[in-house]
Design a protein around this motif. Structure first.
Motif, PDB file in Angstrom:
ATOM      1  N   ASN A  30       0.813  -1.219   0.000  1.00  0.00           N
ATOM      2  CA  ASN A  30       0.000   0.000   0.000  1.00  0.00           C
ATOM      3  C   ASN A  30       0.847   1.270   0.000  1.00  0.00           C
ATOM      4  OD1 ASN A  30      -3.099  -0.577   0.409  1.00  0.00           O
ATOM      5  ND2 ASN A  30      -2.014  -2.122   1.622  1.00  0.00           N
ATOM      6  N   LYS A  72      -7.616   0.604   5.473  1.00  0.00           N
ATOM      7  CA  LYS A  72      -7.453  -0.394   4.404  1.00  0.00           C
ATOM      8  C   LYS A  72      -6.374  -1.406   4.776  1.00  0.00           C
ATOM      9  CE  LYS A  72      -6.547  -0.679  -0.600  1.00  0.00           C
ATOM     10  NZ  LYS A  72      -5.264  -1.389  -0.623  1.00  0.00           N
ATOM     11  N   SER A  75      -7.704  -3.813   7.424  1.00  0.00           N
ATOM     12  CA  SER A  75      -8.618  -4.798   6.855  1.00  0.00           C
ATOM     13  C   SER A  75      -7.856  -5.894   6.110  1.00  0.00           C
ATOM     14  CB  SER A  75      -9.598  -4.100   5.906  1.00  0.00           C
ATOM     15  OG  SER A  75     -10.441  -5.048   5.283  1.00  0.00           O
ATOM     16  N   GLU A  76      -6.880  -5.503   5.310  1.00  0.00           N
ATOM     17  CA  GLU A  76      -6.097  -6.490   4.553  1.00  0.00           C
ATOM     18  C   GLU A  76      -5.270  -7.368   5.489  1.00  0.00           C
ATOM     19  OE1 GLU A  76      -3.793  -4.612   1.510  1.00  0.00           O
ATOM     20  OE2 GLU A  76      -5.543  -3.688   0.549  1.00  0.00           O
TER      21      GLU A  76
END
Length: 202
Positions: A30, A72, A75-76
């Motif tokens: 990310n 994000k 969550s990943e």
């Protein structure tokens, strides 16, 4: 009473290298230009699994300041962990003769997430997490706390993928079962070695 105590990561959850194979790849995918020091991340992770900081704070301290991106990443990270396909059938087999407990170095919110996702609480007589007990494996303190909570006159079997954790458990008279997913430098010899949870049926 005979009790089988399971570790979580690397034992009933297939991935045991939570940082190097879990968190770091997620962060770097990310934020590809970010440089992360593994030793520093591990130090922060220990604080995290002791329940001293939330997941949001832990990710923020990795210099991920953007809240949407941090959400994000969380969550990943949480969703990457998979239950070993053999755990449920092995659990169903063992529950006829044993009670089962869980002992894990994990944060409260990650445990709650995985427990709900895989319906784990109903499977364990007792659950012990580092975040709740405020100490971590392989420190002796956590094993003493588990012994006190379970009471006396029990026959304890501990399944873990880390030899250093098993070595500490052996100090307290627990039978040790190494879930060998990777080779390790630790010279401790456990009572039993398995490469699949299915072997617990023997």
């Amino acid at each position: 009473m005979k009790i089988v105590i399971f570790d979580l990561f690397g034992t009933i959850i297939t991935e045991g290298n939570v940082i190097s194979n879990g968190l770091l790849p997620v962060v770097l995918s990310n934020v590809p230009d970010k440089e992360l020091n593994l030793a520093a991340v591990k130090k922060n992770y220990n604080t995290y699994v002791l329940g001293k900081v939330s997941t949001a704070r832990f990710i923020h301290d990795l210099s991920v300041k953007d809240k949407k991106l941090a959400k994000k990443i969380k969550s990943e990270f949480f969703n990457m962990f998979e239950l070993d396909k053999d755990f449920v059938p092995v659990y169903n087999y063992l529950k006829r003769k044993y009670r089962m407990a869980l002992l894990s170095n994990t944060s409260s919110d990650l445990w709650v997430f995985l427990a709900k996702k895989y319906n784990l609480p109903k499977k364990f007589y007792k659950t012990f997490t580092s975040a709740k007990l405020k100490t971590i494996k392989p420190k002796y303190k956590i094993y003493r706390m588990v012994n006190r909570a379970l009471g006396k006159n029990n026959e304890l079997y501990f399944v873990d993928d880390r030899l250093e954790n098993l070595k500490s458990a052996k100090h307290f008279g627990w039978k040790t079962i190494w879930m060998k997913r990777l080779s390790q430098d630790e010279r401790f010899k456990p009572d039993y070695t398995i490469t699949s949870l299915r072997q617990l049926k023997r």
